[in-house]
Structure formats: C-alpha cells, structure tokens
Design an enzyme around this catalytic site. Structure first.
Site, PDB file in Angstrom:
ATOM      1  N   ASN A   1       0.252  11.966  43.498  1.00 37.43           N
ATOM      2  CA  ASN A   1       0.409  11.653  42.073  1.00 37.43           C
ATOM      3  C   ASN A   1       1.904  11.729  41.707  1.00 37.43           C
ATOM      4  OD1 ASN A   1       0.687  12.138  39.240  1.00 37.43           O
ATOM      5  ND2 ASN A   1      -1.500  12.513  39.123  1.00 37.43           N
TER       6      ASN A   1
ATOM      7  N   ASP B   1       3.296  11.164  38.686  1.00 37.77           N
ATOM      8  CA  ASP B   1       3.555  11.324  37.244  1.00 37.77           C
ATOM      9  C   ASP B   1       4.777  12.186  36.951  1.00 37.77           C
ATOM     10  OD1 ASP B   1       1.265   9.896  36.863  1.00 37.77           O
ATOM     11  OD2 ASP B   1       0.049  11.574  36.187  1.00 37.77           O
ATOM     12  N   HIS B   2       4.926  13.266  37.713  1.00 37.13           N
ATOM     13  CA  HIS B   2       5.984  14.212  37.353  1.00 37.13           C
ATOM     14  C   HIS B   2       7.373  13.767  37.785  1.00 37.13           C
ATOM     15  CE1 HIS B   2       3.290  16.724  35.284  1.00 37.13           C
ATOM     16  NE2 HIS B   2       2.475  16.705  36.303  1.00 37.13           N
TER      17      HIS B   2
ATOM     18  N   ARG C   1      15.537  12.153  30.276  1.00 35.25           N
ATOM     19  CA  ARG C   1      16.816  11.589  29.870  1.00 35.25           C
ATOM     20  C   ARG C   1      16.688  10.139  29.391  1.00 35.25           C
ATOM     21  NH1 ARG C   1      21.575  14.325  31.808  1.00 35.25           N
ATOM     22  NH2 ARG C   1      21.134  16.426  31.093  1.00 35.25           N
TER      23      ARG C   1
ATOM     24  N   HIS D   1      -0.923   8.139  36.209  1.00 34.40           N
ATOM     25  CA  HIS D   1      -1.690   8.268  34.968  1.00 34.40           C
ATOM     26  C   HIS D   1      -0.904   7.643  33.820  1.00 34.40           C
ATOM     27  CE1 HIS D   1      -3.930  11.269  32.087  1.00 34.40           C
ATOM     28  NE2 HIS D   1      -4.095  10.011  31.740  1.00 34.40           N
TER      29      HIS D   1
ATOM     30  N   ARG E   1      -0.688   7.365  30.209  1.00 34.47           N
ATOM     31  CA  ARG E   1      -1.249   8.020  29.029  1.00 34.47           C
ATOM     32  C   ARG E   1      -1.008   7.187  27.787  1.00 34.47           C
ATOM     33  NH1 ARG E   1      -2.597  13.367  28.913  1.00 34.47           N
ATOM     34  NH2 ARG E   1      -2.428  14.457  30.873  1.00 34.47           N
TER      35      ARG E   1
ATOM     36  N   ARG F   1       3.753   9.389  28.114  1.00 35.53           N
ATOM     37  CA  ARG F   1       4.525  10.600  28.356  1.00 35.53           C
ATOM     38  C   ARG F   1       5.249  10.577  29.712  1.00 35.53           C
ATOM     39  NH1 ARG F   1       0.562  15.556  28.494  1.00 35.53           N
ATOM     40  NH2 ARG F   1      -0.140  14.454  26.656  1.00 35.53           N
ATOM     41  N   HIS F   2       4.589  10.015  30.728  1.00 31.96           N
ATOM     42  CA  HIS F   2       5.306   9.927  32.017  1.00 31.96           C
ATOM     43  C   HIS F   2       5.331   8.488  32.545  1.00 31.96           C
ATOM     44  CE1 HIS F   2       1.275  11.495  32.814  1.00 31.96           C
ATOM     45  NE2 HIS F   2       1.641  12.731  32.666  1.00 31.96           N
TER      46      HIS F   2
ATOM     47  N   GLU G   1      -5.057   6.478  36.917  1.00 30.89           N
ATOM     48  CA  GLU G   1      -5.764   7.454  36.070  1.00 30.89           C
ATOM     49  C   GLU G   1      -5.673   6.987  34.636  1.00 30.89           C
ATOM     50  OE1 GLU G   1      -4.248  11.358  36.505  1.00 30.89           O
ATOM     51  OE2 GLU G   1      -4.964  11.548  38.544  1.00 30.89           O
TER      52      GLU G   1
ATOM     53  N   THR H   1     -15.017  18.963  28.731  1.00 36.38           N
ATOM     54  CA  THR H   1     -16.034  20.018  28.795  1.00 36.38           C
ATOM     55  C   THR H   1     -15.307  21.359  28.722  1.00 36.38           C
ATOM     56  OG1 THR H   1     -15.824  20.142  31.199  1.00 36.38           O
ATOM     57  CG2 THR H   1     -17.525  18.681  30.351  1.00 36.38           C
ATOM     58  N   THR H   2     -16.082  22.437  28.609  1.00 35.22           N
ATOM     59  CA  THR H   2     -15.439  23.763  28.555  1.00 35.22           C
ATOM     60  C   THR H   2     -14.657  24.036  29.839  1.00 35.22           C
ATOM     61  OG1 THR H   2     -17.576  24.621  29.201  1.00 35.22           O
ATOM     62  CG2 THR H   2     -16.955  24.932  26.905  1.00 35.22           C
TER      63      THR H   2
ATOM     64  N   GLU I   1     -14.276  12.866  40.944  1.00 36.89           N
ATOM     65  CA  GLU I   1     -13.181  13.731  41.388  1.00 36.89           C
ATOM     66  C   GLU I   1     -13.425  15.090  40.746  1.00 36.89           C
ATOM     67  OE1 GLU I   1      -9.231  12.192  41.622  1.00 36.89           O
ATOM     68  OE2 GLU I   1      -8.352  14.128  41.082  1.00 36.89           O
TER      69      GLU I   1
ATOM     70  N   HIS J   1      -6.225  18.676  41.059  1.00 40.87           N
ATOM     71  CA  HIS J   1      -5.609  19.389  39.931  1.00 40.87           C
ATOM     72  C   HIS J   1      -5.203  20.799  40.339  1.00 40.87           C
ATOM     73  CE1 HIS J   1      -4.436  19.138  35.691  1.00 40.87           C
ATOM     74  NE2 HIS J   1      -4.385  20.447  35.830  1.00 40.87           N
ATOM     75  N   GLY J   2      -3.914  21.021  40.322  1.00 40.52           N
ATOM     76  CA  GLY J   2      -3.366  22.350  40.576  1.00 40.52           C
ATOM     77  C   GLY J   2      -3.319  22.763  42.038  1.00 40.52           C
TER      78      GLY J   2
ATOM     79  N   GLY K   1      -0.149  16.238  42.772  1.00 37.81           N
ATOM     80  CA  GLY K   1       1.128  15.793  42.231  1.00 37.81           C
ATOM     81  C   GLY K   1       2.116  16.891  41.938  1.00 37.81           C
TER      82      GLY K   1
HETATM   83  N1  PXP Z   1      -6.392  14.327  39.646  1.00 39.28           N
HETATM   84  C1  PXP Z   1      -6.472  14.066  38.330  1.00 39.28           C
HETATM   85  C2  PXP Z   1      -7.641  13.312  37.829  1.00 39.28           C
HETATM   86  C3  PXP Z   1      -5.447  14.470  37.448  1.00 39.28           C
HETATM   87  O1  PXP Z   1      -5.536  14.192  36.138  1.00 39.28           O
HETATM   88  C4  PXP Z   1      -4.330  15.138  37.969  1.00 39.28           C
HETATM   89  C5  PXP Z   1      -3.220  15.551  37.072  1.00 39.28           C
HETATM   90  O2  PXP Z   1      -2.586  14.442  36.556  1.00 39.28           O
HETATM   91  C6  PXP Z   1      -4.283  15.363  39.360  1.00 39.28           C
HETATM   92  C7  PXP Z   1      -5.337  14.975  40.163  1.00 39.28           C
HETATM   93  C8  PXP Z   1      -3.106  16.027  40.001  1.00 39.28           C
HETATM   94  O3  PXP Z   1      -2.944  17.320  39.534  1.00 39.28           O
HETATM   95  P1  PXP Z   1      -1.645  18.130  39.911  1.00 39.28           P
HETATM   96  O4  PXP Z   1      -0.494  17.368  39.345  1.00 39.28           O
HETATM   97  O5  PXP Z   1      -1.856  19.450  39.263  1.00 39.28           O
HETATM   98  O6  PXP Z   1      -1.572  18.194  41.406  1.00 39.28           O
END
Ligand code: PXP
Length: 253
Positions: free
Chosen positions: A11, A13-14, A22, A47, A49, A53-54, A74, A104-105, A155, A198-199, A220
């Site tokens: 990913n 995005d970052h 900048r 992703h 958005r 944002r990115h 995404e 969801t919660t 996912e 994620h994470g 990512g």
């Molecule tokens: N999968 C999905 C669906 C996500 O929304 C994200 C975060 O954008 C990721 C994976 C990647 O998560 P991370 O950047 O925390 O590795």
C-alpha cells in the site's frame, strides 16, 4: 501451500501522505510502486479517499498506465468512487468504510447494515471485470453477509489484533487472533477468498501467514515507516521473508 503463493500487496498511500505534506511531486507514490514491484510486491494497493488526503486521481491514472502488477483500488462504496473504478478498471477493488457510521464496532465495513446498498455496487463492479473485496472484521455475521452480497473476496481487518500485540496485551491479542483464525476458516468454507491487512509489521505478518486460508496481505504504513531506517526495497524484502517464514509453517494439508 508453497510460501511464494501468498501474495504481498504494498500500500503506497503513505508515500503520498509525505508528498502531500508539501503539496509538490516528491516523493512520487508511482515511483514507489514501481520500486515495490522490483523488490517483490505482487500487487499495489492505493486508497483514493473522498478528501484526496493521500492518493490523487492522477496517481491512479499513472499507476494504471505504468504498473506491471495488479492494482488493488481501495474505495468507499460511493457513486463517485464506483465511477472512477469503472473508468480505471483496476484488477481489484476493496470496499472500505469512509465514514464513522459505515464502520462496525471492530472497525471493518458494516456489510450487515449496508447490505442493500452494497448488492448493486458489487454487481456493477463485478460486471466490469473487477474483483471485489470487502474490508471487514472477522465477525461471523459480517462474513456470512459478505458471501450473501456476492463479494468473491474478503479482507480481514487485523488492526485490533496488531494493536494488542504492539501494546503487549497478550490476552487480548490471543482473543483477537483466535477470532481472525476462526473467521478465515469460516470465510473459506463459504467459498470466499481471504485477504488480511491493517497495522501489520514483520512479527504480525509472519504470524498471520501461518493461517492456511490467507492468500494475500496488504501492508503499507509499517513498510513506508521502516523505509526511513533502511530503504523501501529492504523493508519489502524483509516483509516478504517474514511472510515466507510464516507460510512455511502452515499445517500440511
Ligand atoms: N488494507 C486495507 C483495506 C486498508 O484500508 C489499509 C490501510 O489503508 C491497509 C490494508 C494497510 O494498512 P497499513 O497501512 O496499516 O499497513
């Protein structure tokens, strides 16, 4: 399962987040995507958005034109994003929540609540040849509904588990991992393809790679963060190695 069949989606995005700080062109997420592929990524995830944002629209166009590996787009299930997906025709699209009330919660997309909204969106994208996945918590009701609404892929949201591991909350981490394990098995039994993300970091990616149902991890933030200390190629190669170590420990089928 040979370790190499477990796919790594990187990913980017970052990389765009840093560029946008900048407002210029550097660092270019498309250049990072090409580097990621060279380093062993099996696909690129981005992703778009609503607030841009990115990743920006132009990044998606350039990714489509230059990538030699599958693009996983995404997106929120909005008319604007569906139209962009139909035009860009990525290999895959993962529907993620954009607003609080769609979550969801546990943090994944609330497929149960959005059932009627998602059915036509998924059908439209599938008809255009896009492989649709739903980013959901490993919750039985959400998984069953994902199968009902016609998504071929889910996912699993690994955020709560990864946080518990990082914070050293071992009991919570064990509960969360058990939930993911059960969810992955249930999804597979319903005929769904199972991804996760994620994470994730090296440790959690290695652990989750041991689950035989998982065929793709999307990662990512950690990879881009680690690149500060090593390089993007190094962090991707090390992640690939961690995943292969985990996958090599899958139970014999
Ligand atoms: N999968 C999905 C669906 C996500 O929304 C994200 C975060 O954008 C990721 C994976 C990647 O998560 P991370 O950047 O925390 O590795």
């Amino acid at each position: 399962m040979p370790a190499s069949t477990l796919r790594l989606g990187v990913n980017i995005d970052h990389v765009a987040t840093i560029r946008n700080a900048r407002g210029g062109r550097h660092p270019d997420p498309v250049k990072a995507a090409l580097l990621a592929v060279e380093a062993g990524a099996d696909g690129i995830t981005a992703h778009l958005r609503e607030d841009r944002r990115h990743i920006r629209d132009d990044d998606i166009t350039r990714l489509k034109a230059r990538l030699t590996k599958p693009l996983n787009f995404e997106m929120a299930a909005t008319r604007e994003m569906v139209d962009i997906a139909l035009k860009a025709r990525p290999h895959a699209a993962c529907i993620v929540p954009e607003r609080r009330q769609e979550i969801t919660t546990e943090g994944g997309l609330d497929v149960v609540r959005q059932h009627n909204h998602l059915v036509p969106v998924i059908a439209e994208m599938k008809a255009a040849g896009i492989r649709v996945s739903l980013f959901i918590a490993a919750d039985e009701k959400q998984i069953d509904t994902a199968a009902e609404v016609g998504a071929p892929v889910i996912e699993i949201h690994t955020g709560a588990w990864c946080e518990a591991v990082i914070d050293g909350h071992n009991t919570m981490a064990a509960i969360e991992f058990e939930r993911i394990k059960k969810g992955a098995a249930r999804a597979r039994s319903l005929g769904l393809e199972v991804h996760a993300g994620h994470g994730l970091d090296y440790q959690t990616a290695e652990t989750i790679s041991m689950l035989p149902e998982i065929v793709e991890l999307n990662i990512g933030h950690f990879l881009v963060g680690e690149a500060i200390f090593t390089s993007l190629s190094t962090s991707i190669r090390e992640m690939r190695a961690a995943m292969d170590r985990g996958a090599a420990r899958r139970p014999a089928s």
